[in-house]
Design a protein around this motif. Structure first.
Motif, PDB file in Angstrom:
ATOM      1  N   THR A 111     -11.079  -7.713  15.376  1.00 39.31           N
ATOM      2  CA  THR A 111      -9.682  -7.549  15.762  1.00 39.31           C
ATOM      3  C   THR A 111      -9.035  -6.366  15.063  1.00 39.31           C
ATOM      4  OG1 THR A 111      -9.674  -9.935  15.862  1.00 39.31           O
ATOM      5  CG2 THR A 111      -7.574  -8.834  16.171  1.00 39.31           C
ATOM      6  N   TYR A 112      -9.463  -6.098  13.843  1.00 38.35           N
ATOM      7  CA  TYR A 112      -8.832  -4.994  13.134  1.00 38.35           C
ATOM      8  C   TYR A 112      -9.584  -3.678  13.312  1.00 38.35           C
ATOM      9  CZ  TYR A 112      -5.311  -7.930  10.965  1.00 38.35           C
ATOM     10  OH  TYR A 112      -4.227  -8.746  10.761  1.00 38.35           O
TER      11      TYR A 112
ATOM     12  N   ARG B 139       1.482   1.327  26.638  1.00 38.03           N
ATOM     13  CA  ARG B 139       2.254   0.684  27.691  1.00 38.03           C
ATOM     14  C   ARG B 139       3.752   0.653  27.439  1.00 38.03           C
ATOM     15  NH1 ARG B 139      -0.838  -4.018  26.110  1.00 38.03           N
ATOM     16  NH2 ARG B 139       0.323  -5.212  24.578  1.00 38.03           N
ATOM     17  N   THR B 140       4.227   1.172  26.313  1.00 37.09           N
ATOM     18  CA  THR B 140       5.665   1.121  26.106  1.00 37.09           C
ATOM     19  C   THR B 140       6.343   2.194  26.920  1.00 37.09           C
ATOM     20  OG1 THR B 140       5.107   2.182  24.060  1.00 37.09           O
ATOM     21  CG2 THR B 140       6.154   0.016  23.905  1.00 37.09           C
TER      22      THR B 140
ATOM     23  N   ARG C 250     -13.113 -11.527  11.859  1.00 35.71           N
ATOM     24  CA  ARG C 250     -11.846 -11.099  12.463  1.00 35.71           C
ATOM     25  C   ARG C 250     -11.507  -9.668  12.033  1.00 35.71           C
ATOM     26  NH1 ARG C 250      -7.547 -12.635  15.324  1.00 35.71           N
ATOM     27  NH2 ARG C 250      -5.483 -11.969  14.662  1.00 35.71           N
TER      28      ARG C 250
ATOM     29  N   LEU D  87     -12.735   1.825   9.699  1.00 34.08           N
ATOM     30  CA  LEU D  87     -12.910   0.964   8.517  1.00 34.08           C
ATOM     31  C   LEU D  87     -12.282   1.605   7.280  1.00 34.08           C
ATOM     32  CD1 LEU D  87     -16.537  -0.376   9.025  1.00 34.08           C
ATOM     33  CD2 LEU D  87     -14.423  -1.688   9.059  1.00 34.08           C
TER      34      LEU D  87
ATOM     35  N   ASN E 298       0.442   3.327   7.759  1.00 33.14           N
ATOM     36  CA  ASN E 298      -0.908   3.004   8.215  1.00 33.14           C
ATOM     37  C   ASN E 298      -1.389   1.642   7.762  1.00 33.14           C
ATOM     38  OD1 ASN E 298      -0.919   5.630   9.185  1.00 33.14           O
ATOM     39  ND2 ASN E 298      -1.661   6.411   7.228  1.00 33.14           N
ATOM     40  N   ALA E 299      -0.526   0.864   7.110  1.00 35.63           N
ATOM     41  CA  ALA E 299      -0.984  -0.412   6.578  1.00 35.63           C
ATOM     42  C   ALA E 299      -0.947  -1.514   7.627  1.00 35.63           C
ATOM     43  CB  ALA E 299      -0.164  -0.815   5.362  1.00 35.63           C
ATOM     44  N   LEU E 300      -0.394  -1.216   8.792  1.00 34.88           N
ATOM     45  CA  LEU E 300      -0.331  -2.235   9.838  1.00 34.88           C
ATOM     46  C   LEU E 300      -1.236  -1.851  11.001  1.00 34.88           C
ATOM     47  CD1 LEU E 300       3.520  -2.807   9.794  1.00 34.88           C
ATOM     48  CD2 LEU E 300       1.769  -4.307   8.857  1.00 34.88           C
ATOM     49  N   ASN E 301      -1.919  -2.862  11.520  1.00 33.20           N
ATOM     50  CA  ASN E 301      -2.822  -2.650  12.646  1.00 33.20           C
ATOM     51  C   ASN E 301      -2.025  -2.300  13.901  1.00 33.20           C
ATOM     52  OD1 ASN E 301      -4.733  -2.773  14.646  1.00 33.20           O
ATOM     53  ND2 ASN E 301      -5.603  -4.724  13.994  1.00 33.20           N
TER      54      ASN E 301
ATOM     55  N   TYR F 290       5.326  -4.296  18.153  1.00 37.92           N
ATOM     56  CA  TYR F 290       4.152  -3.655  17.599  1.00 37.92           C
ATOM     57  C   TYR F 290       4.609  -2.650  16.544  1.00 37.92           C
ATOM     58  CZ  TYR F 290       1.354  -5.748  21.242  1.00 37.92           C
ATOM     59  OH  TYR F 290       0.714  -6.648  22.033  1.00 37.92           O
TER      60      TYR F 290
ATOM     61  N   LEU G 285      -5.239  -2.788  26.223  1.00 34.28           N
ATOM     62  CA  LEU G 285      -5.808  -2.808  24.875  1.00 34.28           C
ATOM     63  C   LEU G 285      -4.946  -2.092  23.847  1.00 34.28           C
ATOM     64  CD1 LEU G 285      -9.623  -2.310  25.527  1.00 34.28           C
ATOM     65  CD2 LEU G 285      -8.458  -4.340  24.708  1.00 34.28           C
TER      66      LEU G 285
ATOM     67  N   ASP H 240      -6.099   2.359   6.268  1.00 33.53           N
ATOM     68  CA  ASP H 240      -5.390   1.482   5.343  1.00 33.53           C
ATOM     69  C   ASP H 240      -5.202   0.079   5.895  1.00 33.53           C
ATOM     70  OD1 ASP H 240      -5.230   3.196   3.296  1.00 33.53           O
ATOM     71  OD2 ASP H 240      -3.187   3.880   3.694  1.00 33.53           O
ATOM     72  N   TYR H 241      -4.971  -0.025   7.219  1.00 28.77           N
ATOM     73  CA  TYR H 241      -4.694  -1.370   7.735  1.00 28.77           C
ATOM     74  C   TYR H 241      -5.899  -2.279   7.639  1.00 28.77           C
ATOM     75  CZ  TYR H 241      -6.301   0.767  12.159  1.00 28.77           C
ATOM     76  OH  TYR H 241      -6.993   1.436  13.121  1.00 28.77           O
TER      77      TYR H 241
ATOM     78  N   PHE I 239       0.805  -1.219   0.000  1.00 32.18           N
ATOM     79  CA  PHE I 239       0.000   0.000   0.000  1.00 32.18           C
ATOM     80  C   PHE I 239       0.836   1.265   0.000  1.00 32.18           C
ATOM     81  CE2 PHE I 239      -4.572  -0.881   0.779  1.00 32.18           C
ATOM     82  CZ  PHE I 239      -4.497  -2.200   0.453  1.00 32.18           C
TER      83      PHE I 239
ATOM     84  N   PRO J  13      -1.206  -1.175  22.811  1.00 23.81           N
ATOM     85  CA  PRO J  13       0.221  -1.359  23.097  1.00 23.81           C
ATOM     86  C   PRO J  13       1.009  -0.051  23.052  1.00 23.81           C
ATOM     87  CG  PRO J  13      -0.331  -2.165  20.915  1.00 23.81           C
ATOM     88  CD  PRO J  13      -1.623  -1.863  21.605  1.00 23.81           C
ATOM     89  N   ARG J  14       0.474   0.946  22.353  1.00 23.59           N
ATOM     90  CA  ARG J  14       1.216   2.205  22.258  1.00 23.59           C
ATOM     91  C   ARG J  14       1.278   2.915  23.603  1.00 23.59           C
ATOM     92  NH1 ARG J  14      -2.224   4.071  17.230  1.00 23.59           N
ATOM     93  NH2 ARG J  14      -3.649   2.833  18.454  1.00 23.59           N
TER      94      ARG J  14
ATOM     95  N   ARG K 203     -11.481  -3.296  17.549  1.00 26.55           N
ATOM     96  CA  ARG K 203     -10.418  -3.234  18.551  1.00 26.55           C
ATOM     97  C   ARG K 203      -9.770  -1.845  18.601  1.00 26.55           C
ATOM     98  NH1 ARG K 203      -6.272  -6.599  20.477  1.00 26.55           N
ATOM     99  NH2 ARG K 203      -5.376  -5.305  22.101  1.00 26.55           N
ATOM    100  N   ASN K 204      -9.652  -1.223  17.456  1.00 23.61           N
ATOM    101  CA  ASN K 204      -9.090   0.128  17.429  1.00 23.61           C
ATOM    102  C   ASN K 204     -10.147   1.194  17.684  1.00 23.61           C
ATOM    103  OD1 ASN K 204      -6.116   0.153  16.562  1.00 23.61           O
ATOM    104  ND2 ASN K 204      -7.034  -1.386  15.245  1.00 23.61           N
TER     105      ASN K 204
ATOM    106  N   ASN L 107       9.902  -2.832  26.330  1.00 31.37           N
ATOM    107  CA  ASN L 107      10.557  -3.645  25.304  1.00 31.37           C
ATOM    108  C   ASN L 107      12.047  -3.377  25.212  1.00 31.37           C
ATOM    109  OD1 ASN L 107       9.222  -5.606  23.453  1.00 31.37           O
ATOM    110  ND2 ASN L 107       7.642  -4.041  23.641  1.00 31.37           N
TER     111      ASN L 107
ATOM    112  N   HIS M 190       4.274   0.435  16.051  1.00 33.22           N
ATOM    113  CA  HIS M 190       4.817   1.744  16.447  1.00 33.22           C
ATOM    114  C   HIS M 190       6.237   1.640  16.974  1.00 33.22           C
ATOM    115  CE1 HIS M 190       3.488   0.244  20.374  1.00 33.22           C
ATOM    116  NE2 HIS M 190       4.382   1.061  20.889  1.00 33.22           N
TER     117      HIS M 190
END
Lengths: 331, 328
Positions: B240-241, B323-324, B236, B219, A104-107, A153, B318, B222-223, A99, B320-321, B244-245, B328, A155
């Protein structure tokens, strides 16, 4: 070459946006064949219809866009006559897409691994998790990312890494055709270069065909063997990329694009742009859509749409070459 | 983990601030509760009685610091003072008697409203431009736009008074002795039904419209298109996509809504004469019952803080952005 089955075959494809101003033709009567193990570039300005064409091939048209005419065949199968389930299985196993916006192509809430495994889980019901994981690791190695990042992830990765992941996902099922819609646009020049090298390297091994959509003229003419130049929804010229090094016998628009490339090594630098703006698709100029910006335009260009002329293995859609052909015929 | 510790640290700090402000504010007001009480009895109290009262309220001649220590000690030992309006009932007893009703009614209605509204939002964004998508947001918004007390009164009038389907007041039938019996529980449910319905209807549209709009926005990301292209199954893809967001902004509203449970249903409890904390608080304000008011406010502040802590922790699960913090 001709008797071989093309990977992608476009025949008189038109795509329109159903808007309040009526049907707006974003892609207008384009035909093209791509064979395996080749890279074909698709160049055009913003709004010339290149992404729309890419989405049409993937059958991912949105925003009221519909295929109004023509057929799109991938591996001999008509993409737009498949039902939902056939299409779901066909996409990605035969054709995939990278894309425009890697960012933005990854969840954002799923790990890289989960997003790769989703591909296998959706296409191979019987594949064990272990095997899918092993394949995911393999993919990461192909695109030169440390497999430990599978648990990261999106980000947590840089833009270039994210684009590599997207490419990895695109080649996960070894498709025959990969459409790359400006895969390097959002990245800086250095990263762009490394991504392109990676694409070339993978393509050499896997031998899939690439339709490389871009507005970067010099980049595409270097990468692709064949280039289609799009203007206002039409292929105004389809040529092999070698011919793009000189301005002889091209469409005036192509000529303008070639003249607009800066040459770092040239002693005297003369860069000329193309005057004017791309046309509004809602209200296209009559005749040849390029005529208001064309320095060679005649009265005829304003009223009559030019036909395709074959010159030196290239297809040019311009009235200029009527005269040339006449000369050739007369002599 | 660092994120969690951070949130808990912040929670403790703000809890302390809320408690301290709750201590300082009344002491900055002119006059004192004892003076108010004194005035209420219109000279029937002697000055020694006034002094004794001041002492019992913890606002005697002792230093401010000593008062603060006593106040903290009282808080921890649930010794929150005696109510004025129902003297000498301890405030903690009154709160204990009313808070469960409020949490039961308003808390559960809020949860139902959130879950049903969010689920409906997902559903109608999925069936975009379908019948429900065209009607539900408008109808639910109409309910929210009507003045709440009016709808509630109308419900009491029609379903309580005219049709006599539901009781018009109280938390349960006073004729039944409270206990863990089916009769008692049914009576509670019967009494809670009308107020709960008005609360759910009043709150539903925000959740439906909010989730629907988040979903439609997500919706278009892009993802989601990318996942659709790579062959992910619709369910899913949706959950999930997309969902979830899309649910993340809903969580923030959820924190605010949960925080408002303790305080937010004053109108409901008034209209339906429900024995909750909102009702207690209104009568406490009317009768200048300072210990009760102070404790209620503290309770509301704590409820908001606890709700925020829970949602913060949930958020980190929910998204991950969030909790970093170096995990990691």
């Amino acid at each position: 070459m001709e008797e071989k089955q093309p990977v992608l075959e476009l025949e008189n494809v038109s795509v329109g946006y159903d808007s309040t101003a009526g049907m707006v033709q974003a892609v207008n009567d384009v035909s093209l064949k791509i064979y395996e193990n080749t890279i074909v570039g698709l160049i055009g300005e913003s709004g010339s219809g290149k992404s729309t064409l890419g989405n049409a091939i993937m059958h991912l048209l949105k925003n009221n866009a519909v295929l109004t005419n023509g057929t799109i065949k991938v591996m001999g199968k008509e993409v737009h006559s498949m039902n939902k389930n056939e299409l779901r299985k066909f996409r990605w196993s035969q054709m995939s897409m990278v894309f425009q916006s890697a960012m933005n192509a990854l969840n954002p809430v799923l790990t890289i691994e989960a997003q790769i495994l989703d591909v296998y889980r959706s296409h191979y019901k019987n594949m064990s998790k272990k095997e899918a994981r092993a394949r995911a690791r393999e993919l990461m190695e192909i695109v030169s990312i440390d497999p430990t990042h599978l648990n990261s992830y999106p980000h947590e990765l840089s833009g270039g890494m994210r684009q590599r992941v997207v490419i990895a996902i695109a080649i996960a099922l070894d498709p025959k055709l990969v459409i790359m819609d400006e895969p390097t646009t959002a990245l800086d020049v250095v990263v762009q270069r490394s991504i392109l090298d990676k694409i070339k390297q993978i393509q050499k091994v896997k031998k899939f065909a690439i339709l490389f959509i871009s507005h970067d003229f010099s980049l595409v003419s270097e990468l692709a063997s064949k280039v289609a130049i799009m203007y206002a929804g039409r292929f105004i010229e389809v040529t092999d990329s070698k011919s793009l090094s000189h301005t002889d016998q091209h469409h005036p628009y192509t000529e303008g694009l070639i003249n607009a490339i800066p040459h770092l090594t040239a002693e005297e630098v003369t860069i000329t742009g193309i005057p004017g703006n791309p046309p509004n698709l809602v209200d296209l100029p009559s005749g040849c859509a390029y005529h208001p910006r064309c320095q060679f335009a005649t009265e005829r260009c304003k009223t009559e749409r030019p036909v395709v002329h074959q010159i030196d293995n290239r297809d040019v859609e311009c009235h200029l070459y009527d005269a040339v052909r006449k000369e050739v015929l007369e002599s | 983990m660092r994120y969690v510790m951070n949130r808990i640290g912040f929670f403790i700090l703000s809890l302390w601030a809320a408690i301290t402000i709750n201590f300082i504010l009344p002491r900055m007001m002119p006059g004192s509760p004892a003076d108010a009480m004194f005035a209420k009895f219109q000279g029937q109290l002697t000055t020694t009685a006034l002094e004794a009262m001041k002492k019992s309220y913890g606002i005697g001649d002792t230093s401010l610091w000593q008062q603060y220590v006593d106040y903290l000690h009282g808080l921890v030992t649930f010794n929150w003072g005696l109510s004025f309006m129902q003297y000498p009932t301890p405030v903690s007893d009154m709160i204990q008697a009313s808070v469960p009703w409020t949490i039961g009614l308003v808390g559960i209605s809020t949860l139902i409203s959130v879950f049903v509204g969010t689920a409906l939002g997902v559903y109608i964004s999925w069936k975009r431009k379908g019948f429900l998508d065209n009607t539900l947001p408008v109808v639910s918004m109409a309910f929210q736009a009507l003045p709440y007390f009016w709808v509630a009164l109308l419900c009491v009038f029609i379903f309580g008074f005219k049709l006599d389907w539901f009781p018009m007041a109280h938390g349960y039938d006073p004729a039944i002795t409270p206990g863990f019996t089916s009769e008692y529980i049914l009576s509670i449910l019967n009494h809670a039904f009308l107020p709960a319905i008005t609360l759910i209807l009043g709150g539903l549209s925000g959740w439906i419209v909010g989730m629907r709009n988040n979903m439609i926005y997500t919706l278009g990301e892009d993802y989601v298109t990318f996942a659709e292209a790579k062959g992910v199954k619709t369910s899913r893809l949706m959950f999930t996509y997309a969902a979830r967001n899309a649910i993340l902004p809903q969580l923030t509203s959820f924190a605010i809504a949960i925080g408002n449970v303790v305080s937010g249903a004053i109108l409901t409890e008034q209209v339906f004469s429900y024995p909750g904390i909102g009702n207690q608080l209104t009568s406490a304000v009317q009768s200048q019952d300072f210990p009760m008011i102070q404790s209620s406010f503290l309770l509301i502040a704590v409820a908001v803080l606890v709700a925020n802590l829970i949602v913060d922790l949930l958020y980190s699960r929910l998204d991950p952005r969030i909790r970093t913090g170096g995990s990691n």
